[in-house]
Design a protein around this motif. Structure first.
Motif, PDB file in Angstrom:
ATOM      1  N   HIS A 100       0.816  -1.219   0.000  1.00  0.00           N
ATOM      2  CA  HIS A 100       0.000   0.000   0.000  1.00  0.00           C
ATOM      3  C   HIS A 100       0.854   1.276   0.000  1.00  0.00           C
ATOM      4  CE1 HIS A 100      -3.710  -2.201   0.039  1.00  0.00           C
ATOM      5  NE2 HIS A 100      -3.309  -2.902   1.083  1.00  0.00           N
ATOM      6  N   PRO A 101       1.919   1.363   0.802  1.00  0.00           N
ATOM      7  CA  PRO A 101       2.811   2.520   0.649  1.00  0.00           C
ATOM      8  C   PRO A 101       3.448   2.582  -0.733  1.00  0.00           C
ATOM      9  CG  PRO A 101       3.233   1.422   2.736  1.00  0.00           C
ATOM     10  CD  PRO A 101       2.310   0.527   1.958  1.00  0.00           C
ATOM     11  N   THR A 102       3.724   1.413  -1.310  1.00  0.00           N
ATOM     12  CA  THR A 102       4.277   1.374  -2.663  1.00  0.00           C
ATOM     13  C   THR A 102       3.257   1.901  -3.667  1.00  0.00           C
ATOM     14  OG1 THR A 102       5.835  -0.417  -2.224  1.00  0.00           O
ATOM     15  CG2 THR A 102       5.105  -0.153  -4.496  1.00  0.00           C
ATOM     16  N   TYR A 103       1.996   1.506  -3.510  1.00  0.00           N
ATOM     17  CA  TYR A 103       0.947   2.026  -4.397  1.00  0.00           C
ATOM     18  C   TYR A 103       0.885   3.560  -4.338  1.00  0.00           C
ATOM     19  CZ  TYR A 103      -1.278  -2.417  -5.690  1.00  0.00           C
ATOM     20  OH  TYR A 103      -1.555  -3.656  -6.213  1.00  0.00           O
ATOM     21  N   LEU A 131      -2.039  -1.597 -10.745  1.00  0.00           N
ATOM     22  CA  LEU A 131      -3.149  -0.958 -10.041  1.00  0.00           C
ATOM     23  C   LEU A 131      -2.781   0.463  -9.621  1.00  0.00           C
ATOM     24  CD1 LEU A 131      -6.024  -1.266  -8.931  1.00  0.00           C
ATOM     25  CD2 LEU A 131      -5.023  -2.123  -6.793  1.00  0.00           C
ATOM     26  N   GLY A 132      -1.571   0.660  -9.119  1.00  0.00           N
ATOM     27  CA  GLY A 132      -1.139   2.005  -8.740  1.00  0.00           C
ATOM     28  C   GLY A 132      -1.093   2.942  -9.931  1.00  0.00           C
ATOM     29  N   THR A 168      -4.469 -10.224  -8.630  1.00  0.00           N
ATOM     30  CA  THR A 168      -5.752  -9.568  -8.349  1.00  0.00           C
ATOM     31  C   THR A 168      -5.937  -8.164  -8.925  1.00  0.00           C
ATOM     32  OG1 THR A 168      -4.944  -8.560  -6.281  1.00  0.00           O
ATOM     33  CG2 THR A 168      -5.868 -10.790  -6.125  1.00  0.00           C
ATOM     34  N   PRO A 169      -4.951  -7.560  -9.605  1.00  0.00           N
ATOM     35  CA  PRO A 169      -5.053  -6.112  -9.876  1.00  0.00           C
ATOM     36  C   PRO A 169      -6.251  -5.683 -10.708  1.00  0.00           C
ATOM     37  CG  PRO A 169      -3.289  -7.083 -11.190  1.00  0.00           C
ATOM     38  CD  PRO A 169      -3.708  -8.112 -10.183  1.00  0.00           C
TER      39      PRO A 169
END
Length: 318
Positions: A100-103, A131-132, A168-169
């Motif tokens: 999540h921090p990477t996103y 996704l990001g 899952t993206p």
């Protein structure tokens, strides 16, 4: 504002290919996207893989072997850098092991490129990174079409009980309203499955999925025609998983599947998409520790080159 002056990369006649490496096609390294038509950047994240890791080393391996690429595309009859201004922006400073921090960092980095008016071209990294990117694309362009070349659909609800994984993206992208599934196409899916109904699930989600056995039946030109019909004039994001290719041509990937495409067939697909309105691209799942003589990285670099040629051709024809 002063116009950005970007130098053309040196030719192998003036500078040997083993000199001045580290950037894609030995393009100039810059720190911002202002004044660019496209921006190359790396997303070296691979801790959302389900089998073999190593794609964190993909961006640099692709850059290193990209010294083999020249700027002229003979089939489209276009010199990339006669019509485009582009550079290498380096890598997103991802957070290993923390998706999540990477996103957040991917979204911020990609948004800066988009807000400068450039097309983002990302070197992955596992497929979770898309996704990001799509979150940033959506902020700029709204819902876009997804053109997805892969041996896997990546529409699982969960993997290992986790919703954010390289499997899952695109389920998440649909749930978050980032893509228009009814104008999106997935091509090349094949191999054994845990869920026998996965292809039906794609249809239920609104996606057009053309598996490999169907591509082989109808042929590549007809498949390209179907892609273009589904997407129409909608803005599109192209995501290319290197395992779309048969492992004989691209062995260095985390989840290889036999029965795939030759290198020529993969490039043929991209060349056929010249009428699509692209706003972003990524190449993912290149895992150099499993490579042989850099053949997977070289193929990935050529995929990027083919996408750049589409952008140059569009600019030439404007």
């Amino acid at each position: 504002m002063k116009e950005k002056q970007i130098k053309q990369p040196s030719t192998a006649f003036a500078s040997p290919r083993f000199c001045n490496t580290g950037n894609f096609m030995r393009m100039e390294r810059v720190s911002e996207s202002e004044g660019l038509d496209f921006a190359i950047y790396g997303i070296p994240f691979d801790t959302a893989c389900s089998y073999r890791t190593g794609a964190r080393f993909g961006p640099q391996a692709i850059r290193n072997i990209s010294v083999m690429m020249k700027t002229n595309h003979t089939i489209h009859e276009v010199n990339l850098l006669d019509y485009l201004t582009g550079a290498d922006l380096g890598d997103v400073n991802i957070v290993p092991g923390y998706i999540h921090p990477t996103y957040e960092r991917i979204e911020e980095f990609t948004s800066e490129i988009l807000n400068a008016g450039a097309v983002p071209i990302a070197l992955g990294g596992d497929h979770s990174i898309t996704l990001g990117e799509l979150r940033a694309i959506h902020k700029k362009h709204g819902k876009v079409s997804l053109i997805h070349f892969d041996s896997h659909a990546d529409i699982n609800y969960e993997v290992f009980g986790e919703k954010y994984n390289h499997g899952t993206p695109f389920r998440r992208a649909i749930e978050e309203g980032l893509i228009d599934p009814h104008k999106s196409v997935q091509i090349g899916m094949r191999g054994s499955l845990y869920d026998a109904g996965e292809f039906k699930l794609a249809k239920e989600l609104g996606l057009t999925l053309i598996p490999t056995h169907e591509v082989r039946e109808i042929g590549i030109p007809e498949t390209i025609k179907r892609i273009c019909e589904v997407v129409g004039d909608n803005k599109a994001f192209l995501t290319f998983d290197i395992d779309f290719f048969d492992p004989a041509y691209a062995p260095a990937t985390g989840t290889p599947e036999v029965g795939g495409y030759t290198s020529f067939e993969g490039l043929q697909f991209i060349r056929g998409l010249k009428d699509i309105n692209f706003v972003g691209f990524d190449i993912v799942e290149v895992a150099p520790p499993y490579d042989i003589a850099d053949i997977t990285s070289l193929l990935a670099a050529n995929v990027v080159f083919e996408f750049l040629a589409l952008l140059a051709l569009k600019k030439k024809n404007q």
